[in-house]
Design a protein around this motif. Structure first.
Motif, PDB file in Angstrom:
ATOM      1  N   GLN A   1      -4.067  -7.028  11.667  1.00  0.00           N
ATOM      2  CA  GLN A   1      -3.795  -7.168  10.238  1.00  0.00           C
ATOM      3  C   GLN A   1      -4.819  -8.130   9.617  1.00  0.00           C
ATOM      4  N   THR A   2      -4.896  -8.118   8.287  1.00  0.00           N
ATOM      5  CA  THR A   2      -5.864  -8.999   7.620  1.00  0.00           C
ATOM      6  C   THR A   2      -5.237  -9.732   6.445  1.00  0.00           C
ATOM      7  N   GLU A  25       7.974 -10.338  -1.840  1.00  0.00           N
ATOM      8  CA  GLU A  25       6.682  -9.927  -1.292  1.00  0.00           C
ATOM      9  C   GLU A  25       6.937  -9.061  -0.066  1.00  0.00           C
ATOM     10  N   GLY A  70       5.130  -7.668   3.286  1.00  0.00           N
ATOM     11  CA  GLY A  70       3.953  -7.901   4.131  1.00  0.00           C
ATOM     12  C   GLY A  70       3.606  -9.383   4.184  1.00  0.00           C
ATOM     13  N   THR A  71       4.459 -10.171   4.828  1.00  0.00           N
ATOM     14  CA  THR A  71       4.244 -11.629   4.912  1.00  0.00           C
ATOM     15  C   THR A  71       2.904 -11.950   5.567  1.00  0.00           C
ATOM     16  N   SER A 106       0.092 -13.556   7.332  1.00  0.00           N
ATOM     17  CA  SER A 106      -0.160 -14.966   7.654  1.00  0.00           C
ATOM     18  C   SER A 106       0.751 -15.900   6.870  1.00  0.00           C
ATOM     19  N   GLN A 143      -0.364 -15.483   1.036  1.00  0.00           N
ATOM     20  CA  GLN A 143      -0.001 -14.995  -0.298  1.00  0.00           C
ATOM     21  C   GLN A 143       1.355 -15.539  -0.739  1.00  0.00           C
ATOM     22  N   GLU A 153       8.396  -9.039   6.583  1.00  0.00           N
ATOM     23  CA  GLU A 153       7.314  -8.627   7.492  1.00  0.00           C
ATOM     24  C   GLU A 153       7.919  -7.787   8.606  1.00  0.00           C
ATOM     25  N   ARG A 154       7.207  -6.716   9.001  1.00  0.00           N
ATOM     26  CA  ARG A 154       7.768  -5.868  10.062  1.00  0.00           C
ATOM     27  C   ARG A 154       7.412  -6.354  11.463  1.00  0.00           C
ATOM     28  N   LEU A 162       3.963 -12.188  13.561  1.00  0.00           N
ATOM     29  CA  LEU A 162       3.431 -12.685  12.285  1.00  0.00           C
ATOM     30  C   LEU A 162       4.526 -13.408  11.509  1.00  0.00           C
ATOM     31  N   ASP A 186      11.787  -3.574   7.778  1.00  0.00           N
ATOM     32  CA  ASP A 186      10.935  -2.622   7.091  1.00  0.00           C
ATOM     33  C   ASP A 186      11.013  -2.935   5.597  1.00  0.00           C
ATOM     34  N   GLY A 187       9.952  -3.501   5.080  1.00  0.00           N
ATOM     35  CA  GLY A 187       9.929  -3.930   3.682  1.00  0.00           C
ATOM     36  C   GLY A 187       9.920  -2.790   2.683  1.00  0.00           C
ATOM     37  N   THR A 197       1.680  -6.086  -0.164  1.00  0.00           N
ATOM     38  CA  THR A 197       0.327  -6.425   0.301  1.00  0.00           C
ATOM     39  C   THR A 197      -0.149  -5.507   1.431  1.00  0.00           C
ATOM     40  N   SER A 215      -2.282  -0.598   6.348  1.00  0.00           N
ATOM     41  CA  SER A 215      -1.249   0.385   6.025  1.00  0.00           C
ATOM     42  C   SER A 215       0.142  -0.212   5.918  1.00  0.00           C
ATOM     43  N   ILE A 237       3.670   0.485   6.716  1.00  0.00           N
ATOM     44  CA  ILE A 237       4.298   1.368   7.695  1.00  0.00           C
ATOM     45  C   ILE A 237       5.807   1.237   7.625  1.00  0.00           C
TER      46      ILE A 237
HETATM   47  N1  SAH Z   1       0.266 -11.076   2.449  1.00  0.00           N
HETATM   48  C1  SAH Z   1      -0.366 -11.199   3.733  1.00  0.00           C
HETATM   49  C2  SAH Z   1      -1.231  -9.983   4.009  1.00  0.00           C
HETATM   50  C3  SAH Z   1      -0.960  -9.419   5.345  1.00  0.00           C
HETATM   51  S1  SAH Z   1      -1.591  -7.817   5.672  1.00  0.00           S
HETATM   52  C4  SAH Z   1      -1.130 -12.492   3.864  1.00  0.00           C
HETATM   53  O1  SAH Z   1      -1.253 -13.219   2.881  1.00  0.00           O
HETATM   54  O2  SAH Z   1      -1.595 -12.813   4.954  1.00  0.00           O
HETATM   55  C5  SAH Z   1      -0.169  -6.807   5.368  1.00  0.00           C
HETATM   56  C6  SAH Z   1       1.025  -7.069   6.200  1.00  0.00           C
HETATM   57  O3  SAH Z   1       1.994  -6.075   5.891  1.00  0.00           O
HETATM   58  C7  SAH Z   1       0.819  -6.984   7.717  1.00  0.00           C
HETATM   59  O4  SAH Z   1       1.222  -8.183   8.302  1.00  0.00           O
HETATM   60  C8  SAH Z   1       1.728  -5.818   8.152  1.00  0.00           C
HETATM   61  O5  SAH Z   1       2.326  -6.013   9.421  1.00  0.00           O
HETATM   62  C9  SAH Z   1       2.749  -5.826   7.045  1.00  0.00           C
HETATM   63  N2  SAH Z   1       3.503  -4.582   6.860  1.00  0.00           N
HETATM   64  C10 SAH Z   1       3.073  -3.296   6.943  1.00  0.00           C
HETATM   65  N3  SAH Z   1       4.069  -2.454   6.686  1.00  0.00           N
HETATM   66  C11 SAH Z   1       5.184  -3.205   6.420  1.00  0.00           C
HETATM   67  C12 SAH Z   1       6.533  -2.923   6.081  1.00  0.00           C
HETATM   68  N4  SAH Z   1       7.001  -1.667   5.951  1.00  0.00           N
HETATM   69  N5  SAH Z   1       7.385  -3.952   5.897  1.00  0.00           N
HETATM   70  C13 SAH Z   1       6.968  -5.229   6.023  1.00  0.00           C
HETATM   71  N6  SAH Z   1       5.710  -5.562   6.343  1.00  0.00           N
HETATM   72  C14 SAH Z   1       4.810  -4.572   6.533  1.00  0.00           C
END
Ligand code: SAH
Length: 216
Positions: free
Chosen positions: A60-61, A85, A87-88, A90, A93, A108-109, A113, A135-136, A152, A207, A209
Motif C-alpha cells: 500500500q502507499t 475515512e 483506508g486508514t 499509515s 491522512q 482499514e481492511r 496497518l 470492509d470500509g 483513500t 485498489s 477491495i
Molecule cells: N489514507 C492512507 C492511505 C493508505 S492507501 C494513509 O494516509 O496512509 C489505501 C488503504 O486502503 C490501504 O491501506 C488499503 O489496505 C485500504 N483499503 C483498501 N480497500 C479497503 C476497504 N474496503 N476497506 C478499508 N480499507 C481498505
C-alpha cells in the motif's frame, strides 16, 4: 545524519502545496504540523516530505502530500464535523483530518496497518481518531451520518452504503475508475436530498477491495 524534518515540512508546504492552489490556511497549518516522517516505513523516513507517494507496507502507499492536501481542502472542514475515512493505511491522512474536525472515524481492511496506525495515534495523542478493522465499503453504520467522507483507495463506483451514511448536507471525496492505473478524484455533494458530482483531478490510487469495491 540527523534530518531537520521541521524545515522539510515547511518547505513542502511552501513549494508543493501553496503554488498548486492549496489556500485554506487551516489545511496548510495541518500539513505543517503532522509529522509525516513518522507514518512512512523507516527506510523512507528521509524522503517523507518529497513530492511523491511512498510505500507503507503490505503493498500500500501513502499519497503524495499535494493529493492529501487537495482531498482535505475539498471537504472544506470548519472544525465541528464528524468525518469518516476509508483506508486508514499509515494513519497520516486521518491525523491531518483530526487537526481540522471534531472526530475522525477510520476503517482499514488490513490488520497490520490498522495496528500500526493505532499505535501512532496513541503515541502522538490523537484522541479524536477512532479506528476499526473492516470492509470500509460498508461504511461504519454505528456512527453515521457523517458530515464528510474521504475514501483513500479507488473502486469502480461509489459504494452505496457510503452515500447512505453521508449526512445532508454532506460532502464526500473519492477516487473512482475502472482502470487500475488511472482514476478520477470525484467530489460528491449532498444537499436537500440531491447529490451532485464534480471531477477534481486525475489520480492514481491503490485498489479499494471489498463488497462494494473490487473483488480480492
Ligand atoms: N489514507 C492512507 C492511505 C493508505 S492507501 C494513509 O494516509 O496512509 C489505501 C488503504 O486502503 C490501504 O491501506 C488499503 O489496505 C485500504 N483499503 C483498501 N480497500 C479497503 C476497504 N474496503 N476497506 C478499508 N480499507 C481498505
Amino acid at each position: 545524519m540527523r534530518h531537520n524534518y521541521e524545515k522539510a515540512r515547511e518547505r513542502m508546504v511552501r513549494e508543493q502545496l501553496m503554488p498548486r492552489g492549496i489556500t485554506d490556511p487551516r489545511v496548510l497549518a495541518a500539513m505543517n504540523t503532522v509529522p509525516r516522517h513518522l507514518f512512512v516505513e523507516d527506510a523512507f523516513e528521509a524522503q517523507a516530505y518529497g513530492d511523491h507517494p511512498l510505500p507503507i507496507g503490505e503493498g500500500q502507499t501513502i499519497s503524495q502530500p499535494y493529493i492529501v492536501a487537495l482531498m482535505t481542502q475539498a471537504l472544506n472542514l470548519k472544525g465541528h464535523e464528524k468525518v469518516l475515512e476509508i483506508g486508514t493505511g499509515s494513519g497520516y491522512q486521518a491525523a491531518v483530518l483530526a487537526q481540522l474536525c471534531d472526530k475522525v472515524y477510520t476503517v482499514e481492511r488490513l490488520k497490520s496497518l490498522h495496528i500500526g496506525a493505532r499505535k501512532l495515534f496513541d503515541q502522538l495523542q490523537y484522541f479524536n481518531i477512532l479506528c476499526r478493522i473492516d470492509d470500509g465499503t460498508l461504511g461504519w453504520q454505528e456512527h453515521s451520518p457523517y458530515d464528510a467522507i474521504m475514501v483513500t483507495a479507488a473502486g469502480p463506483k461509489v459504494p452505496e452504503p457510503l452515500l447512505t451514511q453521508l449526512a445532508d448536507p454532506g460532502v464526500m471525496v473519492i477516487p473512482i475508475g475502472m482502470e487500475r492505473w488511472s482514476q478520477e478524484l470525484v467530489l460528491i455533494t449532498k444537499e436537500q436530498g440531491q447529490t451532485s458530482e464534480r471531477v477534481i483531478e486525475q489520480v492514481r490510487f491503490v485498489s479499494l477491495i471489498g463488497n462494494h469495491g473490487w473483488q480480492p
